[in-house]
Design a protein around this motif. Structure first.
Motif, PDB file in Angstrom:
ATOM      1  N   PHE A 216       1.053   4.200 -13.365  1.00 37.79           N
ATOM      2  CA  PHE A 216       1.319   3.738 -11.999  1.00 37.79           C
ATOM      3  C   PHE A 216       1.061   2.251 -11.741  1.00 37.79           C
ATOM      4  O   PHE A 216       1.864   1.604 -11.037  1.00 37.79           O
ATOM      5  CB  PHE A 216       0.625   4.645 -10.951  1.00 37.79           C
ATOM      6  CG  PHE A 216      -0.723   4.200 -10.478  1.00 37.79           C
ATOM      7  CD1 PHE A 216      -0.846   3.176  -9.541  1.00 37.79           C
ATOM      8  CD2 PHE A 216      -1.883   4.817 -10.931  1.00 37.79           C
ATOM      9  CE1 PHE A 216      -2.090   2.762  -9.086  1.00 37.79           C
ATOM     10  CE2 PHE A 216      -3.124   4.400 -10.484  1.00 37.79           C
ATOM     11  CZ  PHE A 216      -3.238   3.373  -9.564  1.00 37.79           C
ATOM     12  N   PRO A 217      -0.013   1.625 -12.281  1.00 34.91           N
ATOM     13  CA  PRO A 217      -0.223   0.215 -11.923  1.00 34.91           C
ATOM     14  C   PRO A 217       0.884  -0.719 -12.419  1.00 34.91           C
ATOM     15  O   PRO A 217       1.232  -1.689 -11.739  1.00 34.91           O
ATOM     16  CB  PRO A 217      -1.567  -0.129 -12.582  1.00 34.91           C
ATOM     17  CG  PRO A 217      -2.238   1.188 -12.805  1.00 34.91           C
ATOM     18  CD  PRO A 217      -1.133   2.138 -13.089  1.00 34.91           C
ATOM     19  N   VAL A 218       1.426  -0.442 -13.592  1.00 38.12           N
ATOM     20  CA  VAL A 218       2.486  -1.315 -14.114  1.00 38.12           C
ATOM     21  C   VAL A 218       3.748  -1.192 -13.261  1.00 38.12           C
ATOM     22  O   VAL A 218       4.505  -2.149 -13.107  1.00 38.12           O
ATOM     23  CB  VAL A 218       2.772  -1.018 -15.605  1.00 38.12           C
ATOM     24  CG1 VAL A 218       3.566   0.258 -15.798  1.00 38.12           C
ATOM     25  CG2 VAL A 218       3.485  -2.199 -16.258  1.00 38.12           C
ATOM     26  N   GLU A 219       3.950  -0.016 -12.668  1.00 41.24           N
ATOM     27  CA  GLU A 219       5.085   0.154 -11.749  1.00 41.24           C
ATOM     28  C   GLU A 219       4.919  -0.751 -10.531  1.00 41.24           C
ATOM     29  O   GLU A 219       5.882  -1.354 -10.049  1.00 41.24           O
ATOM     30  CB  GLU A 219       5.174   1.614 -11.289  1.00 41.24           C
ATOM     31  CG  GLU A 219       5.623   2.589 -12.341  1.00 41.24           C
ATOM     32  CD  GLU A 219       7.136   2.715 -12.410  1.00 41.24           C
ATOM     33  OE1 GLU A 219       7.829   2.237 -11.481  1.00 41.24           O
ATOM     34  OE2 GLU A 219       7.628   3.282 -13.400  1.00 41.24           O
ATOM     35  N   VAL A 220       3.694  -0.848 -10.033  1.00 43.60           N
ATOM     36  CA  VAL A 220       3.438  -1.645  -8.833  1.00 43.60           C
ATOM     37  C   VAL A 220       3.738  -3.121  -9.090  1.00 43.60           C
ATOM     38  O   VAL A 220       4.511  -3.759  -8.365  1.00 43.60           O
ATOM     39  CB  VAL A 220       1.975  -1.486  -8.364  1.00 43.60           C
ATOM     40  CG1 VAL A 220       1.687  -2.403  -7.173  1.00 43.60           C
ATOM     41  CG2 VAL A 220       1.668  -0.032  -8.004  1.00 43.60           C
TER      42      VAL A 220
ATOM     43  N   LYS B 141       0.820  -1.224   0.000  1.00 45.34           N
ATOM     44  CA  LYS B 141       0.000   0.000   0.000  1.00 45.34           C
ATOM     45  C   LYS B 141       0.851   1.271   0.000  1.00 45.34           C
ATOM     46  O   LYS B 141       0.537   2.236  -0.712  1.00 45.34           O
ATOM     47  CB  LYS B 141      -0.967   0.012   1.187  1.00 45.34           C
ATOM     48  CG  LYS B 141      -1.952   1.167   1.099  1.00 45.34           C
ATOM     49  CD  LYS B 141      -3.140   1.005   2.008  1.00 45.34           C
ATOM     50  CE  LYS B 141      -4.151   2.127   1.779  1.00 45.34           C
ATOM     51  NZ  LYS B 141      -5.323   2.005   2.658  1.00 45.34           N
ATOM     52  N   ASP B 142       1.913   1.287   0.791  1.00 45.71           N
ATOM     53  CA  ASP B 142       2.764   2.480   0.815  1.00 45.71           C
ATOM     54  C   ASP B 142       3.354   2.755  -0.567  1.00 45.71           C
ATOM     55  O   ASP B 142       3.458   3.913  -0.993  1.00 45.71           O
ATOM     56  CB  ASP B 142       3.894   2.314   1.836  1.00 45.71           C
ATOM     57  CG  ASP B 142       3.394   2.384   3.278  1.00 45.71           C
ATOM     58  OD1 ASP B 142       2.234   2.812   3.472  1.00 45.71           O
ATOM     59  OD2 ASP B 142       4.149   1.999   4.186  1.00 45.71           O
ATOM     60  N   THR B 143       3.739   1.692  -1.269  1.00 43.88           N
ATOM     61  CA  THR B 143       4.263   1.846  -2.632  1.00 43.88           C
ATOM     62  C   THR B 143       3.207   2.426  -3.556  1.00 43.88           C
ATOM     63  O   THR B 143       3.490   3.325  -4.363  1.00 43.88           O
ATOM     64  CB  THR B 143       4.733   0.475  -3.175  1.00 43.88           C
ATOM     65  OG1 THR B 143       5.814   0.008  -2.387  1.00 43.88           O
ATOM     66  CG2 THR B 143       5.172   0.588  -4.624  1.00 43.88           C
ATOM     67  N   VAL B 144       1.978   1.920  -3.449  1.00 48.77           N
ATOM     68  CA  VAL B 144       0.888   2.409  -4.301  1.00 48.77           C
ATOM     69  C   VAL B 144       0.631   3.892  -4.029  1.00 48.77           C
ATOM     70  O   VAL B 144       0.530   4.705  -4.968  1.00 48.77           O
ATOM     71  CB  VAL B 144      -0.391   1.576  -4.071  1.00 48.77           C
ATOM     72  CG1 VAL B 144      -1.575   2.186  -4.828  1.00 48.77           C
ATOM     73  CG2 VAL B 144      -0.174   0.131  -4.516  1.00 48.77           C
ATOM     74  N   VAL B 145       0.537   4.254  -2.760  1.00 49.04           N
ATOM     75  CA  VAL B 145       0.308   5.664  -2.402  1.00 49.04           C
ATOM     76  C   VAL B 145       1.436   6.541  -2.931  1.00 49.04           C
ATOM     77  O   VAL B 145       1.204   7.619  -3.509  1.00 49.04           O
ATOM     78  CB  VAL B 145       0.164   5.813  -0.872  1.00 49.04           C
ATOM     79  CG1 VAL B 145       0.166   7.284  -0.473  1.00 49.04           C
ATOM     80  CG2 VAL B 145      -1.114   5.143  -0.383  1.00 49.04           C
ATOM     81  N   GLU B 146       2.661   6.086  -2.764  1.00 51.25           N
ATOM     82  CA  GLU B 146       3.822   6.846  -3.241  1.00 51.25           C
ATOM     83  C   GLU B 146       3.748   7.077  -4.750  1.00 51.25           C
ATOM     84  O   GLU B 146       3.977   8.200  -5.238  1.00 51.25           O
ATOM     85  CB  GLU B 146       5.093   6.072  -2.882  1.00 51.25           C
ATOM     86  CG  GLU B 146       6.373   6.622  -3.492  1.00 51.25           C
ATOM     87  CD  GLU B 146       7.498   5.586  -3.481  1.00 51.25           C
ATOM     88  OE1 GLU B 146       8.308   5.589  -4.433  1.00 51.25           O
ATOM     89  OE2 GLU B 146       7.559   4.777  -2.536  1.00 51.25           O
ATOM     90  N   LEU B 147       3.416   6.041  -5.513  1.00 51.54           N
ATOM     91  CA  LEU B 147       3.355   6.165  -6.968  1.00 51.54           C
ATOM     92  C   LEU B 147       2.186   7.041  -7.410  1.00 51.54           C
ATOM     93  O   LEU B 147       2.318   7.861  -8.323  1.00 51.54           O
ATOM     94  CB  LEU B 147       3.248   4.782  -7.601  1.00 51.54           C
ATOM     95  CG  LEU B 147       4.529   3.945  -7.546  1.00 51.54           C
ATOM     96  CD1 LEU B 147       4.230   2.488  -7.895  1.00 51.54           C
ATOM     97  CD2 LEU B 147       5.583   4.509  -8.499  1.00 51.54           C
TER      98      LEU B 147
END
Length: 400
Positions: free
Chosen positions: A137-141, A108-114
């Motif tokens: 952003f989703p492909v980065e996650v 979640k922290d990664t998603v919020v950051e991106l």
């Protein structure tokens, strides 16, 4: 004036432009649709589609998930979505470990950051929701989770888009699709080789170390082709679903501003809004199965040896399953029927919880970024893709 003959072609421009009009006619006029020219069946009513999704002994996934693959004499790539039990069960239990509630929460922290990173770069006067935000952003996650180095993560998205694109009338892969698949496969195969030499804390390294039961019951390691297939699939599914859902969400809320206002007034409704979006404009339109035997569903009987479209996006708007199924309502009773937006049965989406969490975080931040906005409807561009619907361009103007 009589209606034109009902024709469903999975790659016609009419279908790409507005699949929901086609679905409404099919549910009413031909719930068990048969196409003589292409020799396939299609199910559009909720009770039929849900029954077929659950009956993996009759409706096989082992030949692929789109019409071109199912009809091809060649075996599909080694991947969990192209497997029946027991192989599917062994692989699913292995991959589930990457998507436990704890594992999703850890992302979640990664998603919020991106999400915050891409919105911070966006121009409120000239903002394309897909190109500037829900595409990157989703492909980065998902590629971070897999172990793809940063410099290749956005390239993965372009391979996916190119691989799924279909020209009007095109069912089988063309040279562009094939090249994207080859480029993607070569890249991931090379990455697997690297991780064998230098393991990291990522999904590819864990798949290399894992063991599953082989055909004779003894434990075995996955080979490089299998790991390449799984990581390619996860990259595609993990990127496409959220990219298309968030883009479609912005369009739907622009057409239903009273629903957007409900979220502005009460953020606790965001999870319910994600569910309704998955029902109403879910990105995955259908999956194709292959009948292993003659099988009867509520709307009729399908012979053995036939491709069958399971039209989940149609089933999700079936008025026999959902009251006012063609109406978008984030407060609807979600217990009326099974939401098929992320699949159902043994092949339900492996990353469903991740997709829901990413979509909820995206909506939360879009409410802050653009509490009032206008979509430039003349600039909307739909994708023409095999079994995926949504937009490639959603231009908006943020209002003060």
């Amino acid at each position: 004036m009589t209606k034109p003959n009902l024709v469903f072609h999975p790659c016609s421009q009419d279908y790409f432009d507005n699949p929901y009009d086609v679905y409404a006619r099919m549910r009413e006029e031909a719930p068990l649709y048969y196409d003589e020219a292409e020799d396939f069946y299609a199910l559009t009513r909720h009770e039929d589609v849900a029954a077929a999704f659950k009956d993996h002994e009759s409706f096989s996934s082992a030949r692929g998930c789109d019409l071109g693959m199912v009809r091809s004499p060649e075996d599909p790539p080694k991947s969990i979505i192209f497997m029946d039990p027991p192989d599917h069960r062994h692989m699913r239990s292995l991959l589930n470990k990457a998507f436990t509630p704890r594992a999703i929460q850890a992302q979640k922290d990664t998603v919020v950051e991106l999400v915050e990173h891409y919105l911070a770069q966006a121009d409120p006067e000239n903002f394309d929701v897909v190109q500037d935000f829900s595409g990157p952003f989703p492909v980065e996650v998902i590629t971070r989770m897999a172990g793809v180095p940063e410099e290749f993560r956005q390239q993965v998205r372009h391979w996916i888009d190119k691989s799924l694109h279909r020209k009007p009338g095109q069912i089988d892969l063309d040279d562009d699709n094939m090249q994207a698949n080859i480029d993607s496969g070569i890249y991931y195969y090379g990455l697997v080789q690297q991780r064998r030499q230098d393991p990291q804390d990522d999904m590819i390294s864990r798949l290399i170390a894992a063991e599953i039961p082989g055909p004779d019951g003894t434990m075995r390691r996955l080979d490089d082709i299998e790991i390449t297939g799984f990581t390619t699939l996860l990259g595609g599914a993990g990127a496409e679903t959220v990219t298309k859902l968030v883009g479609s969400a912005v369009v739907v809320f622009a057409k239903h501003p009273e629903q957007w206002q409900k979220l502005l007034d009460d953020r606790s409704k965001i999870p319910a809004a994600v569910e309704e979006l998955l029902r109403y404009v879910g990105p995955v339109q259908y999956n194709v199965r292959y009948t292993l035997r003659e099988v009867t569903v509520p709307s009729g009987t399908i012979p053995a040896g036939k491709p069958v479209f399971l039209m989940g996006a149609s089933a999700n708007r079936d008025p026999e399953a959902f009251t006012d199924g063609e109406t978008f309502d984030i407060d609807r009773d979600r217990l009326q029927a099974q939401n098929l937006g992320l699949g159902y049965g043994i092949h339900s989406c492996l990353g469903a919880a991740l997709a829901r969490m990413e979509s909820a975080v995206a909506l939360e931040h879009l409410l802050d970024f653009m509490p009032r906005y206008e979509v430039d409807f003349s600039g909307l561009r739909r994708v023409n893709m095999q079994n995926v619907a949504g937009f490639s361009h959603v231009p908006v103007k943020v209002l003060s």
